[in-house]
Scaffold this motif. Structure first.
Motif, PDB file in Angstrom:
ATOM      1  N   THR A 397    -122.808  36.975 -45.245  1.00  0.00           N
ATOM      2  CA  THR A 397    -122.031  36.805 -46.476  1.00  0.00           C
ATOM      3  C   THR A 397    -120.603  37.319 -46.290  1.00  0.00           C
ATOM      4  OG1 THR A 397    -122.960  38.914 -47.210  1.00  0.00           O
ATOM      5  CG2 THR A 397    -123.979  36.902 -48.069  1.00  0.00           C
ATOM      6  N   LYS A 398    -119.752  36.945 -47.217  1.00  0.00           N
ATOM      7  CA  LYS A 398    -118.373  37.405 -47.174  1.00  0.00           C
ATOM      8  C   LYS A 398    -118.296  38.914 -47.373  1.00  0.00           C
ATOM      9  CE  LYS A 398    -116.687  32.997 -49.008  1.00  0.00           C
ATOM     10  NZ  LYS A 398    -116.046  32.316 -50.173  1.00  0.00           N
ATOM     11  N   ARG A 399    -119.121  39.420 -48.284  1.00  0.00           N
ATOM     12  CA  ARG A 399    -119.082  40.867 -48.519  1.00  0.00           C
ATOM     13  C   ARG A 399    -119.930  41.592 -47.488  1.00  0.00           C
ATOM     14  NH1 ARG A 399    -121.290  45.251 -50.969  1.00  0.00           N
ATOM     15  NH2 ARG A 399    -123.059  44.380 -52.091  1.00  0.00           N
ATOM     16  N   ASP A 504    -130.533  27.619 -45.937  1.00  0.00           N
ATOM     17  CA  ASP A 504    -129.834  28.891 -45.754  1.00  0.00           C
ATOM     18  C   ASP A 504    -128.406  28.827 -46.296  1.00  0.00           C
ATOM     19  OD1 ASP A 504    -131.833  30.443 -44.707  1.00  0.00           O
ATOM     20  OD2 ASP A 504    -131.212  30.232 -42.617  1.00  0.00           O
ATOM     21  N   ASP A 505    -127.733  27.699 -46.068  1.00  0.00           N
ATOM     22  CA  ASP A 505    -126.341  27.583 -46.520  1.00  0.00           C
ATOM     23  C   ASP A 505    -126.248  27.704 -48.039  1.00  0.00           C
ATOM     24  OD1 ASP A 505    -125.520  27.293 -43.938  1.00  0.00           O
ATOM     25  OD2 ASP A 505    -125.303  25.095 -44.024  1.00  0.00           O
ATOM     26  N   ILE A 508    -126.876  31.399 -48.940  1.00  0.00           N
ATOM     27  CA  ILE A 508    -125.690  32.207 -48.604  1.00  0.00           C
ATOM     28  C   ILE A 508    -124.583  31.964 -49.620  1.00  0.00           C
ATOM     29  CG2 ILE A 508    -123.861  32.557 -46.898  1.00  0.00           C
ATOM     30  CD1 ILE A 508    -125.986  31.831 -44.743  1.00  0.00           C
ATOM     31  N   ALA A 509    -124.403  30.698 -49.993  1.00  0.00           N
ATOM     32  CA  ALA A 509    -123.362  30.371 -50.981  1.00  0.00           C
ATOM     33  C   ALA A 509    -123.663  31.041 -52.315  1.00  0.00           C
ATOM     34  CB  ALA A 509    -123.266  28.851 -51.154  1.00  0.00           C
ATOM     35  N   ALA A 511    -125.314  33.808 -52.736  1.00  0.00           N
ATOM     36  CA  ALA A 511    -125.053  35.236 -52.559  1.00  0.00           C
ATOM     37  C   ALA A 511    -123.566  35.522 -52.662  1.00  0.00           C
ATOM     38  CB  ALA A 511    -125.600  35.698 -51.205  1.00  0.00           C
ATOM     39  N   ASP A 512    -122.758  34.683 -52.033  1.00  0.00           N
ATOM     40  CA  ASP A 512    -121.307  34.872 -52.102  1.00  0.00           C
ATOM     41  C   ASP A 512    -120.805  34.730 -53.533  1.00  0.00           C
ATOM     42  OD1 ASP A 512    -120.858  35.411 -49.413  1.00  0.00           O
ATOM     43  OD2 ASP A 512    -120.600  33.294 -48.880  1.00  0.00           O
ATOM     44  N   GLU A 513    -121.327  33.743 -54.247  1.00  0.00           N
ATOM     45  CA  GLU A 513    -120.904  33.534 -55.634  1.00  0.00           C
ATOM     46  C   GLU A 513    -121.257  34.717 -56.516  1.00  0.00           C
ATOM     47  OE1 GLU A 513    -121.560  30.301 -59.287  1.00  0.00           O
ATOM     48  OE2 GLU A 513    -122.268  29.860 -57.252  1.00  0.00           O
ATOM     49  N   ALA A 517    -124.116  41.190 -50.792  1.00  0.00           N
ATOM     50  CA  ALA A 517    -124.131  41.248 -49.327  1.00  0.00           C
ATOM     51  C   ALA A 517    -125.523  40.824 -48.868  1.00  0.00           C
ATOM     52  CB  ALA A 517    -123.828  42.661 -48.843  1.00  0.00           C
ATOM     53  N   MET A 518    -125.589  40.085 -47.760  1.00  0.00           N
ATOM     54  CA  MET A 518    -126.887  39.649 -47.262  1.00  0.00           C
ATOM     55  C   MET A 518    -126.878  39.656 -45.738  1.00  0.00           C
ATOM     56  SD  MET A 518    -129.197  36.368 -48.379  1.00  0.00           S
ATOM     57  CE  MET A 518    -128.014  35.111 -47.889  1.00  0.00           C
TER      58      MET A 518
END
Length: 528
Positions: A397-399, A504-505, A508-509, A511-513, A517-518
């Motif tokens: 993730t981004k975070r 998965d994509d 992950i998206a 989670a980012d939204e 964190a993942m």
């Protein structure tokens, strides 16, 4: 064949000398001639008993470092001959073969040699050949011959000889024969299992052996017969523990206590106290703490309702303060590496509580086999000893997760390995705060765990569930984003999961939204 048959001649060859002299004395008192080998003969002679060496009977010396001593027609003819068969009796007379009515053999300590980590050649030398051959010969001819393979049967035979003027009953000989065949089968199982580990591939044939440790009152339900067998591995846990008090363990107690101790053994006591509370083979609370009582209290706070009547496992010695806290509710079993005198005194007031100590934790990295019966056969697999390190984690993730989130995710992942699939575990500050287990849908497990946390918040008078600011572990990948979204709604800030889903994509998206964190582990922990 006769019911009662006299014992006139006995062959004794044992590695375990426990009770040997007493047995020899009892046999001699009934006029039994003793044949023996090596160290067994010496032990009997040192006790003042007359013994004839087997080599004197066979006319051949022990040779090849003791590999060849009882493998001879004079020995096996004396064991296998049918006393009521004229041809057999004539053959014995013709070849000078004397009948042997009792064989006492306990085998080379193969299992113990493997357990101590001996080198390959030493293990091979501890595979007994002559012993199993004599046992099987004597057991086959149990119409006339007694065979003893367990020290526990010495007194039984001595008692029968005394009651029947030096004779034994057919029922006893038959029972001894069954025990003998089970022993050689278990011995061969140990050898073949060890050999299987030395070669590549899956063996064509696989066997399982065990020794009766306890006849149980019943199984999972009162209409089911059950028993507990040990495999001789001496792994610290319920099979090797000392029970200090309380009534006999039940089938479900043993199953749940094993689950509890295997889980708590994942936590190194050098890194601090840890406690696991188990109900129906699933954790309902797991925590680390600054002290043992703190670890117990934090585990208890995950699900106080389910903890009632549960199993408690500790990774350090049980002390008095912790015993006092545990005593406040009904608990079935407490298992720990040790217990102080204060703790034992406190538990003594709880007569139905079972206290077990093990003198050590089970090593979670030791490979073993896991068996599961199915109709017409059984499944065999390696026990799940899979572990991950921080370096194995892939942040997707981004975070980036914080250090505390990473520590909690590693803790949650360890617990997830011991929760029935589908497994979802919420963890905060080194303690589970919600556990969802055994659901057909992963999102249902996520919701159940969150709801349990809400219920506990109400019980404890907290302003918000402890899932606020928690991390979540999933034993397998999230197939859709809905489970992750549910966890975020419960207040989770980070997630750990295997990854590997086609979506998965999307996950992950999501989670980012949500600003989560993942991390992916690349490993799953299904536990069905």
């Amino acid at each position: 064949m006769p019911d009662l048959h006299p014992v006139s001649r006995a062959l004794l060859s044992v590695s375990d000398k426990t009770g040997l002299v007493e047995l020899g004395q009892a046999l001699v008192s009934h006029g039994v001639e003793l044949l023996s080998t090596g160290g067994t003969a010496k032990a009997l002679r040192d006790a003042g008993l007359a013994v004839k060496d087997v080599s004197e009977v066979t006319g051949f010396p022990e040779m090849m470092d003791g590999r060849v001593k009882t493998l001879h027609p004079v020995v096996h003819g004396g064991l296998l001959a049918l006393r009521d068969n004229d041809e057999h009796v004539a053959a014995m007379d013709q070849h000078g073969i004397g009948a042997i009515d009792l064989v006492v053999v306990n085998l080379y300590p193969f299992e113990e040699t493997v357990a101590k980590g001996a080198e390959y050649d030493e293990v091979i030398e501890n595979i007994d050949i002559g012993g199993p051959a004599m046992i099987r010969s004597a057991a086959k001819n149990h119409g006339f011959v007694n065979v003893i393979v367990d020290v526990e049967d010495y007194d039984v035979v001595i008692k029968e000889l005394g009651e029947n003027n030096g004779q034994t009953s057919y029922a006893l000989r038959q029972r001894l024969a069954q025990t003998a065949y089970a022993r050689t089968a278990a011995y061969d199982t140990a050898v073949s299992t060890w050999m299987a580990a030395q070669v590549d591939g899956t063996p064509r044939r696989r066997t399982v052996g065990g020794t009766l440790a306890q006849t149980l009152r019943y199984g999972e339900n009162p209409h089911q017969l059950a028993a507990f067998y040990t495999d001789g591995s001496n792994r610290p846990g319920v099979a090797t523990a000392t029970q200090h008090q309380g009534k006999e363990l039940s089938y479900n107690n043993i199953n749940d206590t094993d689950a509890a101790y295997e889980l708590v053994s994942e936590f190194d006591p050098a890194q601090g106290p840890a406690c696991a509370i188990i109900k129906h083979a699933n954790p309902c609370g797991v925590a680390r703490g600054t002290s043992m009582v703190d670890a117990y209290s934090r585990a208890f706070d995950c699900d106080r309702t389910s903890a009632f009547g549960g199993i408690i496992a500790l990774n350090q010695t049980l002390d008095g303060e912790t015993a006092e806290a545990i005593s406040e509710i009904f608990t079935e079993v407490v298992i720990a590496p040790g217990a102080t005198d204060d703790a034992k005194a406190i538990f003594a007031k709880k007569k139905n509580l079972r206290l077990l100590t093990t003198n050590g934790l089970a090593d979670p990295s030791v490979a073993a086999l896991a068996f599961r019966q199915v109709s017409g056969g059984y499944l065999v697999q390696d026990k799940d000893v899979g572990r991950i390190a921080m370096d194995d984690l892939k942040i997707v993730t981004k975070r980036q997760p914080s250090d505390q989130e990473l520590a909690d995710m590693m803790f949650a992942w360890t617990v997830a390995k011991h929760v029935k699939s589908n497994a979802i575990i919420y963890v905060k500050d080194g303690a589970t705060v919600g556990v969802g287990a055994g659901q057909m849908s992963r999102v249902d497990s996520t919701r159940i765990a969150a709801r349990k946390a809400q219920d506990m918040a109400e019980v404890m008078g907290l302003p918000a569930p402890l899932t606020q600011g928690s991390v979540v572990a999933s034993d397998a990948f999230f197939p859709f984003a809905d489970g992750l979204i549910t966890a975020a709604e419960a207040g989770a800030t980070a997630l750990i999961q295997p990854g590997g889903s086609m979506r998965d994509d999307e996950v992950i998206a999501a989670a980012d939204e949500a600003g989560l964190a993942m991390v992916f582990t690349g490993m799953r922990h299904f536990r069905h």
